[in-house]
Design an enzyme around this catalytic site. Structure first.
Site, PDB file in Angstrom:
ATOM      1  N   CYS A  91     -89.625 -31.789   8.699  1.00 17.69           N
ATOM      2  CA  CYS A  91     -89.896 -32.913   7.794  1.00 17.69           C
ATOM      3  C   CYS A  91     -90.000 -32.482   6.339  1.00 17.69           C
ATOM      4  CB  CYS A  91     -91.183 -33.624   8.195  1.00 17.69           C
ATOM      5  SG  CYS A  91     -91.077 -34.457   9.780  1.00 17.69           S
ATOM      6  N   GLN A 152     -94.931 -34.527  18.733  1.00 14.76           N
ATOM      7  CA  GLN A 152     -95.752 -34.801  17.563  1.00 14.76           C
ATOM      8  C   GLN A 152     -96.734 -35.949  17.795  1.00 14.76           C
ATOM      9  OE1 GLN A 152     -93.897 -34.989  13.703  1.00 14.76           O
ATOM     10  NE2 GLN A 152     -92.377 -33.444  14.234  1.00 14.76           N
ATOM     11  N   ARG A 203     -94.130 -53.993   4.916  1.00 16.62           N
ATOM     12  CA  ARG A 203     -94.525 -55.273   5.507  1.00 16.62           C
ATOM     13  C   ARG A 203     -95.758 -55.806   4.762  1.00 16.62           C
ATOM     14  NH1 ARG A 203     -93.627 -51.912   9.840  1.00 16.62           N
ATOM     15  NH2 ARG A 203     -95.856 -51.774  10.350  1.00 16.62           N
ATOM     16  N   SER A 240     -95.393 -43.405  10.822  1.00 12.86           N
ATOM     17  CA  SER A 240     -94.217 -43.678   9.992  1.00 12.86           C
ATOM     18  C   SER A 240     -93.075 -44.176  10.872  1.00 12.86           C
ATOM     19  CB  SER A 240     -93.791 -42.419   9.232  1.00 12.86           C
ATOM     20  OG  SER A 240     -93.494 -41.365  10.134  1.00 12.86           O
ATOM     21  N   HIS A 341     -89.830 -42.853   6.563  1.00 15.15           N
ATOM     22  CA  HIS A 341     -89.775 -41.393   6.622  1.00 15.15           C
ATOM     23  C   HIS A 341     -88.407 -40.941   7.117  1.00 15.15           C
ATOM     24  CE1 HIS A 341     -90.749 -37.299   7.163  1.00 15.15           C
ATOM     25  NE2 HIS A 341     -91.509 -37.359   8.242  1.00 15.15           N
ATOM     26  N   CYS A 371     -96.756 -32.221   6.281  1.00 16.68           N
ATOM     27  CA  CYS A 371     -96.813 -31.532   7.570  1.00 16.68           C
ATOM     28  C   CYS A 371     -95.416 -31.471   8.153  1.00 16.68           C
ATOM     29  CB  CYS A 371     -97.765 -32.237   8.527  1.00 16.68           C
ATOM     30  SG  CYS A 371     -97.299 -33.944   8.917  1.00 16.68           S
TER      31      CYS A 371
END
Length: 386
Positions: A91, A152, A203, A240, A341, A371
């Site tokens: 990431c 994760q 949203r 995410s 993401h 992270c």
């Protein structure tokens, strides 16, 4: 040693990462090419002066294989004499690209370099680079961790349990992310593409009551037996989403910026990367923050803006508990829970958002940390230039 400064930063709007999303029809090479083209156009630099293009991408397979960054530069119509490379730190891939680019400038290896990233999760789904039955870890890792590593989502649940984070806390954090993102103006940092001029995943009408109705996303009987402390509080609402997007940052030295008539937006002050427990996996942002502040010679109170990637609400809430940072300074324009993401693009996207937020709010120092899968984290301190 020379300094390194950001002179331009731009991103695409972030699309929903599924068929029907605003960017699904755009090939990832063309998606990144658009960010690169927008970066060069906004900066006004001659693209032939760029020494290297360093891009992040996580699932480097299929349409994102074969060094996507190189072909995005060519797709943008820029000189084929300029090289490019694609890196993978999960990431944090494009944040690592920013680090590498800045470190290259500071060392004298580069004068002008682009750091960027892309991920089209609608066209190249997550884990596409791990075929069914493939073992990406190998027997030695299995021997070191005989009980097995976890996805994760399970790590996010373990973090929630370890830091005693309730479902209500995580949902409230997520609502705040959407509220801040809906109120923010991202016009200056975005380059519309394919008819999309806004981030699709925000949203504004999200409420705690709506999020409370979502079922836990990662329940599993096997993990429930292995980890009885898990309360199953992680949902699609406090995680995410899956997204498409690209971002690009132009980095040079103050000296070169002056020579080319470019105005620095921020100085890349200090860098850190660290490893952490691969079971909890996502807690590396805590030691990475401590490490980068130590290297910068700064304290937490010196930092006026923080960006902590919202992979999961539990990650940021645990980081807040451990660091004692002021929540009002964290992700002031919302984070990945609202904005999205797109894995390989997120590091450069956050840098882009942070540089613009520093300018808008007059912040001198800002800190970005992410992270990453496998128990990794990057951290970066930026300093606004006069």
């Amino acid at each position: 040693m020379r300094d390194a400064v950001i002179v331009q930063a731009v991103r695409t709007p972030i699309g929903k990462g599924k068929p029907g999303g605003g960017l699904h029809g755009t090939h990832p090479v063309d998606l990144l090419a658009h960010a690169l083209r927008s970066l060069i156009e906004r900066s006004g630099v001659d693209p032939s002066l760029v020494d290297d293009v360093i891009g992040g991408c996580v699932d480097q397979v299929g349409e994102q294989a074969m060094n996507t960054t190189r072909y995005a530069w060519l797709a943008a119509g820029f000189p084929d004499s300029v090289p490019a490379v694609t890196v993978d730190r999960q990431c944090g891939s494009s944040q690592q690209a920013v680090h590498f680019a800045a470190q290259g400038v500071m060392s004298g290896a580069y004068d002008l370099v682009v750091a960027c990233g892309v991920e089209s999760m609608s066209r190249v789904p997550m884990w596409s680079n791990v075929p069914p039955g493939a073992d990406p870890f190998g027997p030695s890792v299995a021997a070191r961790y005989p009980e097995g590593l976890v996805p994760q989502g399970i790590s996010a649940e373990l973090i929630a349990a370890k830091w005693s984070l309730s479902r209500e806390q995580m949902d409230a954090f997520s609502v705040a992310s959407h509220t801040k993102a809906a109120a923010a103006d991202f016009t200056a940092e975005t380059a519309p593409i394919a008819g999309l001029d806004r981030d699709e995943s925000i949203r504004p009408a999200t409420t705690p009551e709506i999020l409370a109705g979502l079922r836990p996303a990662f329940t599993d009987p096997g993990y429930a037996r292995r980890f009885p402390q898990i309360t199953w509080s992680v949902t699609a609402g406090n995680t995410s989403p899956i997204n498409d997007g690209a971002a690009a940052v132009l980095i040079t030295s103050s000296e070169t910026a002056a020579r080319l008539g470019l105005r620095p937006l921020a100085r890349l002050h200090s860098f850190a990367v660290t490893g952490s427990d691969p079971l909890l996996m996502l807690t590396g942002v805590i030691p990475a923050t401590e490490k980068v502040l130590r290297r910068a010679g700064l304290s937490l109170s010196d930092i006026e803006l923080f960006e902590v990637n919202e992979a999961f609400a539990s990650v940021v809430l645990a980081w807040l508990q451990e660091t004692g940072a002021d929540p009002a300074k964290v992700n002031v324009n919302g984070g990945a829970i609202a904005l999205g993401h797109p894995l390989g693009a997120s590091g450069a996207r956050i840098t882009t958002t942070l540089v613009h937020a520093m300018r808008d709010r007059g912040a001198r120092y800002a800190l970005q940390t992410m992270c990453e899968a496998g128990g990794l984290a990057n951290a970066l301190v930026l300093e606004r230039t006069p």
